[in-house]
Design an enzyme around this catalytic site. Structure first.
Site, PDB file in Angstrom:
ATOM      1  N   LYS A   1      -2.984  11.320  -3.694  1.00  0.00           N
ATOM      2  CA  LYS A   1      -2.631  10.346  -5.235  1.00  0.00           C
ATOM      3  C   LYS A   1      -1.511   9.584  -4.464  1.00  0.00           C
ATOM      4  O   LYS A   1      -1.922   8.060  -5.180  1.00  0.00           O
ATOM      5  CB  LYS A   1      -2.009  10.909  -5.640  1.00  0.00           C
ATOM      6  CG  LYS A   1      -1.920  10.187  -6.904  1.00  0.00           C
ATOM      7  CD  LYS A   1      -3.673   9.444  -8.075  1.00  0.00           C
ATOM      8  CE  LYS A   1      -3.078   8.650  -9.244  1.00  0.00           C
ATOM      9  NZ  LYS A   1      -3.992   7.664  -9.229  1.00  0.00           N
TER      10      LYS A   1
ATOM     11  N   CYS B   1       2.811  15.844   0.146  1.00  0.00           N
ATOM     12  CA  CYS B   1       2.669  17.491  -0.825  1.00  0.00           C
ATOM     13  C   CYS B   1       3.461  17.697  -2.234  1.00  0.00           C
ATOM     14  O   CYS B   1       4.089  16.013  -2.445  1.00  0.00           O
ATOM     15  CB  CYS B   1       3.530  17.021   0.291  1.00  0.00           C
ATOM     16  SG  CYS B   1       3.213  17.488   2.082  1.00  0.00           S
TER      17      CYS B   1
ATOM     18  N   GLU C   1     -14.157   6.685  -1.298  1.00  0.00           N
ATOM     19  CA  GLU C   1     -13.233   7.593  -1.795  1.00  0.00           C
ATOM     20  C   GLU C   1     -13.839   9.026  -2.149  1.00  0.00           C
ATOM     21  O   GLU C   1     -13.325   9.518  -1.766  1.00  0.00           O
ATOM     22  CB  GLU C   1     -11.877   7.310  -1.564  1.00  0.00           C
ATOM     23  CG  GLU C   1     -12.397   6.522  -3.688  1.00  0.00           C
ATOM     24  CD  GLU C   1     -10.779   6.049  -3.553  1.00  0.00           C
ATOM     25  OE1 GLU C   1      -9.161   5.824  -2.892  1.00  0.00           O
ATOM     26  OE2 GLU C   1     -10.251   5.051  -4.715  1.00  0.00           O
TER      27      GLU C   1
ATOM     28  N   GLU D   1     -12.946  -3.975  -5.101  1.00  0.00           N
ATOM     29  CA  GLU D   1     -12.357  -1.920  -4.696  1.00  0.00           C
ATOM     30  C   GLU D   1     -13.648  -1.455  -5.691  1.00  0.00           C
ATOM     31  O   GLU D   1     -13.860  -0.254  -5.200  1.00  0.00           O
ATOM     32  CB  GLU D   1     -11.737  -2.857  -6.653  1.00  0.00           C
ATOM     33  CG  GLU D   1     -11.446  -1.954  -7.459  1.00  0.00           C
ATOM     34  CD  GLU D   1      -9.959  -0.233  -6.807  1.00  0.00           C
ATOM     35  OE1 GLU D   1      -9.971  -0.870  -6.081  1.00  0.00           O
ATOM     36  OE2 GLU D   1     -10.161   0.659  -7.637  1.00  0.00           O
TER      37      GLU D   1
ATOM     38  N   TRP E   1       0.136  18.095   2.883  1.00  0.00           N
ATOM     39  CA  TRP E   1      -0.868  17.454   2.540  1.00  0.00           C
ATOM     40  C   TRP E   1      -0.675  17.552   4.515  1.00  0.00           C
ATOM     41  O   TRP E   1       0.734  16.652   4.772  1.00  0.00           O
ATOM     42  CB  TRP E   1      -0.852  16.483   2.271  1.00  0.00           C
ATOM     43  CG  TRP E   1      -1.679  15.256   2.288  1.00  0.00           C
ATOM     44  CD1 TRP E   1      -2.981  14.911   1.674  1.00  0.00           C
ATOM     45  CD2 TRP E   1      -1.480  13.882   3.261  1.00  0.00           C
ATOM     46  NE1 TRP E   1      -3.375  14.396   2.614  1.00  0.00           N
ATOM     47  CE2 TRP E   1      -2.934  13.055   3.228  1.00  0.00           C
ATOM     48  CE3 TRP E   1      -0.911  13.460   4.544  1.00  0.00           C
ATOM     49  CZ2 TRP E   1      -3.283  11.865   4.014  1.00  0.00           C
ATOM     50  CZ3 TRP E   1      -0.961  12.436   5.300  1.00  0.00           C
ATOM     51  CH2 TRP E   1      -2.049  11.414   4.724  1.00  0.00           C
TER      52      TRP E   1
ATOM     53  N   LYS F   1     -14.061   2.574  -4.041  1.00  0.00           N
ATOM     54  CA  LYS F   1     -14.371   3.588  -5.056  1.00  0.00           C
ATOM     55  C   LYS F   1     -15.119   4.353  -4.887  1.00  0.00           C
ATOM     56  O   LYS F   1     -15.017   5.741  -4.760  1.00  0.00           O
ATOM     57  CB  LYS F   1     -14.907   2.439  -6.275  1.00  0.00           C
ATOM     58  CG  LYS F   1     -13.561   3.639  -7.339  1.00  0.00           C
ATOM     59  CD  LYS F   1     -12.328   3.530  -8.099  1.00  0.00           C
ATOM     60  CE  LYS F   1     -11.280   3.522  -6.708  1.00  0.00           C
ATOM     61  NZ  LYS F   1     -10.041   3.609  -7.158  1.00  0.00           N
TER      62      LYS F   1
ATOM     63  N   ARG G   1      -2.254  15.621  -6.086  1.00  0.00           N
ATOM     64  CA  ARG G   1      -1.611  14.951  -5.325  1.00  0.00           C
ATOM     65  C   ARG G   1      -2.460  14.959  -3.993  1.00  0.00           C
ATOM     66  O   ARG G   1      -1.769  13.992  -2.771  1.00  0.00           O
ATOM     67  CB  ARG G   1       0.126  14.996  -4.621  1.00  0.00           C
ATOM     68  CG  ARG G   1       0.759  14.778  -5.697  1.00  0.00           C
ATOM     69  CD  ARG G   1       1.924  15.808  -6.413  1.00  0.00           C
ATOM     70  NE  ARG G   1       2.369  15.152  -4.963  1.00  0.00           N
ATOM     71  CZ  ARG G   1       3.899  13.954  -5.186  1.00  0.00           C
ATOM     72  NH1 ARG G   1       3.518  14.012  -6.216  1.00  0.00           N
ATOM     73  NH2 ARG G   1       4.695  13.511  -4.635  1.00  0.00           N
TER      74      ARG G   1
ATOM     75  N   HIS H   1     -22.555 -14.010   9.226  1.00  0.00           N
ATOM     76  CA  HIS H   1     -22.220 -13.532  10.346  1.00  0.00           C
ATOM     77  C   HIS H   1     -21.230 -12.512  11.076  1.00  0.00           C
ATOM     78  O   HIS H   1     -20.743 -12.494  11.975  1.00  0.00           O
ATOM     79  CB  HIS H   1     -20.904 -14.440  10.083  1.00  0.00           C
ATOM     80  CG  HIS H   1     -20.564 -15.155   9.314  1.00  0.00           C
ATOM     81  ND1 HIS H   1     -21.150 -17.024  10.565  1.00  0.00           N
ATOM     82  CD2 HIS H   1     -20.524 -16.908   8.604  1.00  0.00           C
ATOM     83  CE1 HIS H   1     -21.279 -18.398   9.505  1.00  0.00           C
ATOM     84  NE2 HIS H   1     -21.254 -17.821   7.963  1.00  0.00           N
TER      85      HIS H   1
ATOM     86  N   ASN I   1       8.566  17.178   1.626  1.00  0.00           N
ATOM     87  CA  ASN I   1       7.553  16.315   1.342  1.00  0.00           C
ATOM     88  C   ASN I   1       8.014  15.096   2.085  1.00  0.00           C
ATOM     89  O   ASN I   1       9.591  14.959   1.526  1.00  0.00           O
ATOM     90  CB  ASN I   1       7.506  16.172  -0.040  1.00  0.00           C
ATOM     91  CG  ASN I   1       6.751  14.164  -0.570  1.00  0.00           C
ATOM     92  OD1 ASN I   1       6.556  14.476   1.135  1.00  0.00           O
ATOM     93  ND2 ASN I   1       6.803  14.569  -1.740  1.00  0.00           N
ATOM     94  N   GLY I   2       7.779  14.109   2.729  1.00  0.00           N
ATOM     95  CA  GLY I   2       7.848  13.046   4.061  1.00  0.00           C
ATOM     96  C   GLY I   2       7.586  13.602   4.787  1.00  0.00           C
ATOM     97  O   GLY I   2       7.007  14.271   5.166  1.00  0.00           O
TER      98      GLY I   2
HETATM   99  C1  G6P Z   1      -3.812   5.743  -2.914  1.00  0.00           C
HETATM  100  C2  G6P Z   1      -4.255   6.327  -4.067  1.00  0.00           C
HETATM  101  C3  G6P Z   1      -4.863   4.501  -4.208  1.00  0.00           C
HETATM  102  C4  G6P Z   1      -3.608   4.022  -4.823  1.00  0.00           C
HETATM  103  C5  G6P Z   1      -3.412   3.864  -3.621  1.00  0.00           C
HETATM  104  C6  G6P Z   1      -1.202   2.338  -3.427  1.00  0.00           C
HETATM  105  O1  G6P Z   1      -4.151   5.356  -1.274  1.00  0.00           O
HETATM  106  O2  G6P Z   1      -5.565   6.929  -3.959  1.00  0.00           O
HETATM  107  O3  G6P Z   1      -5.493   4.962  -5.748  1.00  0.00           O
HETATM  108  O4  G6P Z   1      -4.070   2.514  -5.208  1.00  0.00           O
HETATM  109  O5  G6P Z   1      -2.704   4.696  -3.139  1.00  0.00           O
HETATM  110  O6  G6P Z   1      -0.830   3.780  -4.644  1.00  0.00           O
HETATM  111  P1  G6P Z   1       0.114   3.183  -5.581  1.00  0.00           P
HETATM  112  O7  G6P Z   1       0.513   4.507  -6.741  1.00  0.00           O
HETATM  113  O8  G6P Z   1       1.007   2.625  -5.324  1.00  0.00           O
HETATM  114  O9  G6P Z   1      -0.753   1.912  -6.450  1.00  0.00           O
END
Ligand code: G6P
Length: 609
Positions: free
Chosen positions: A604, A2, A489, A482, A75, A486, A27, A505, A101-102
């Site tokens: 984010k 949020c 997502e 990764e 969110w 990527k 966010r 396996h 937010n929270g």
């Molecule tokens: C979310 C973001 C990712 C990030 C992760 C951890 O999932 O979309 O890109 O790697 O949080 O966030 P941080 O701010 O702790 O790196």
């Protein structure tokens, strides 16, 4: 997660609120709303879906009179995304409006308590409990009432509150969820993050836990829950405003991919003096303390966790200390065996990720020494670590991280060299080789970016796959995690990363004619093994994209398409190999018409557990 904004000044509040919310869209959210005091009532406008819908509804804010207001992008956690569940939430009589937010963890108990006393609820959210509690406990003094409510609610919250009895004030509260105060001239702001206020002011306060800010047009006071005044340092933000703008690129993600050479240089250059890596200003560990560690634990979430997986190989190779890597949400509940002989390295772009922060605190309780690798200066994780090493990536707006990943990895290399030097675990020859290669990484990333059209072409042939597998061994496996994340997502294509040797396996049963397999084969000593694995999947009909180093032409013979990256020492190849993987995900998502910077359901900065 949020996003919160608030404005109090002499101008019409609603356009400010909408502009601020737009800057927080990154966010992640699924509904938006604002509340403005119009001289008589707290007027609320909210809507499910994109901010654009809300903005159109109120004609860019033109329809909403009033110079004080709060806004929110939600969110959804408690209650589906809907108009009713969107914030701001009003108390029963419309006296209080709240954005949050929270998560209020004890909201069910509080809600039942209030309902038994005749309070009517309208939404399914935890947040509405705060609005209703404010009205329930209101004794004519807002600050006392806010403090009372803070003592009743458990969980995490950043709150923006306005009350009809004090329409010339915004109250802001923080506990665990980030909140900043923007200091303007005859106007002040609250926001979840800096981009929301950057066009208006560069002077901010960062609220700490259990602090309450009282904003008027001309003044900001900060107090604690004992009503004691808190003197805070103003933090001046010196980012170039364009750092948080798209600057002509179609997406933040693409801009951030292209910024990686600079971000990498900005992160390593100030820490390389002559022919040495110098971290003395940032790391306070003594050589004796360092020598006493019996293991390193790396803890993080998402892509930052994937950096940790790469770091395990790098640290074990260079420092000869056992390394464990954990997902923060798992680590914190598994009663980890750590003590003062454990060095805990916490990695986080935002410095606010709830699980990572909790894992940090857990480690501190066990007496471990905490080094954090963080991008946001002054964030909670940076503040609570023994030492924070900043990645100088600048603001990262796209949900899918790119330049934060790269700069976190840059810090891992710096730490490996710095600690390896102190511990004597890296030979002089290797040290010099690694350091000179590290300096060349940004140029080599540039070279890869110049060849991005090759990846774009491949993506144009493969963007309608249903499943894509990424395989690799050792560092290439760490990187394939990764690459796969990527892609899934932002393109919503199902994807899995597999250790190439493990494929047989189980997962190989999913390979059929036309399945795309991205085979990472950058590690020279593992070429032969990778070739066998590539042949195994191709025999079963897979289409293979190979990723390897220039001059390593054997891989080309067994793949359908090969992308070459420049050579560097094996340990540093992930910094180069990640670039084509980011580009591939980006181009695939772009061809599929996905909302690249704001992928569905993602946030984010994940400030709730
Ligand atoms: C979310 C973001 C990712 C990030 C992760 C951890 O999932 O979309 O890109 O790697 O949080 O966030 P941080 O701010 O702790 O790196």
């Amino acid at each position: 997660m949020c996003g919160i904004v608030g404005y109090i000044g002499y101008e019409q509040a609603s356009p400010h609120l909408l502009r601020g919310l737009e800057k927080l869209e990154y966010r992640g959210y699924d509904s938006a709303g604002i509340c403005v005091y119009d001289g008589k009532i707290l007027d609320v406008f909210k809507s499910k879906g994109k901010l654009k819908i809300l903005s159109e509804m109120i004609h860019g804010g033109a329809d909403v009179k009033g110079t004080v207001g709060i806004g929110h992008t939600r969110w959804a956690t408690h209650g589906e995304p809907s108009d009713i569940n969107s914030h701001p939430h009003l108390s029963g009589s419309g006296k209080f409006a709240v954005v949050h937010n929270g998560i209020i963890e004890n909201y069910i108990k509080l809600k039942e308590h209030l309902m038994r006393r005749g309070v009517k609820f309208f939404s399914e959210t935890d947040t509405e409990v705060v609005a209703q509690l404010l009205e329930y406990y209101y004794n004519g003094n807002i600050i006392d009432t806010v403090i009372k409510v803070m003592s009743k609610v458990h969980g995490s919250y950043a709150l923006g509150i306005i009350c009809i009895d004090n329409p010339d004030q915004i109250i802001a509260v923080r506990k665990e969820s980030p909140l900043i105060i923007g200091l303007g001239k005859n106007e002040n702001y609250i926001a979840s993050d800096i981009p929301a206020i950057l066009a208006k002011t560069r002077d901010i306060y960062r609220l700490e836990n259990d602090e309450i800010a009282i904003l008027t047009r001309s003044d900001v006071r900060i107090i604690n829950t004992d009503k004691e005044e808190i003197k805070k340092e103003i933090q001046h933000i010196n980012w170039d405003i364009s750092a948080a703008e798209k600057g002509g690129y179609e997406h933040f993600m693409f801009k951030e991919i292209m910024e990686q050479p600079k971000a990498f240089r900005d992160t390593i250059n100030p820490r390389i003096r002559g022919d040495r890596v110098v971290l003395d200003d940032e790391i306070n560990l003594t050589p004796e303390q360092l020598k006493n560690f019996s293991k390193i634990c790396i803890v993080a979430c998402g892509s930052a966790y994937h950096v940790g997986v790469v770091a395990k190989y790098i640290f074990e190779q260079t420092l000869r200390i056992p390394v464990e890597v954990d997902i923060a949400s798992e680590f914190r509940y598994r009663n980890p065996i750590i003590d003062k002989k454990t060095l805990v390295i916490v990695i986080s772009q935002s410095g606010e990720t709830a699980d990572t922060l909790a894992a940090l605190r857990e480690s501190k309780k066990c007496g471990s020494y905490i080094i954090s690798i963080v991008n946001v200066v002054g964030s909670a994780i940076a503040n609570e670590s023994n030492d924070a090493i900043y990645t100088w990536a600048g603001p990262e707006i796209a949900v899918a991280t790119t330049k934060a990943y790269s700069t976190q990895l840059a810090v891992v290399y710096l730490l490996a060299l710095y600690f390896g030097d102190i511990l004597g675990t890296i030979s002089t020859m290797d040290y010099n080789k690694y350091l000179s290669e590290l300096r060349l990484i940004p140029d080599k990333i540039e070279q890869i970016l110049e060849n991005k059209e090759n990846i774009q072409y491949f993506a144009s042939q493969q963007f309608d796959n249903k499943d894509i597998f990424f395989i690799g061994r050792n560092l290439d496996y760490a990187l394939s995690l990764e690459g796969s994340l990527k892609l899934k997502e932002i393109s919503y294509i199902h994807s899995e990363a597999y250790a190439a040797g493990e494929l047989k396996h189980g997962t190989i049963s999913l390979i059929e004619k036309g399945t795309l397999v991205v085979a990472l084969a950058t590690q020279e000593d593992l070429f032969d093994k990778m070739i066998s694995n590539i042949v195994e999947v191709r025999t079963r009909g897979a289409v293979v994209l190979g990723l390897t180093c220039e001059e390593s032409t054997e891989i080309e013979k067994c793949t359908d398409f090969t992308f070459y990256i420049p050579k560097t020492c094996d340990l540093m190849l992930p910094s180069l190999a990640v670039i084509p993987l980011q580009l591939f995900a980006y181009y695939v998502a772009s061809l599929k018409g996905c909302d690249i910077d704001k992928p569905r359901n993602l946030a984010k900065s994940v400030t709730v557990e």
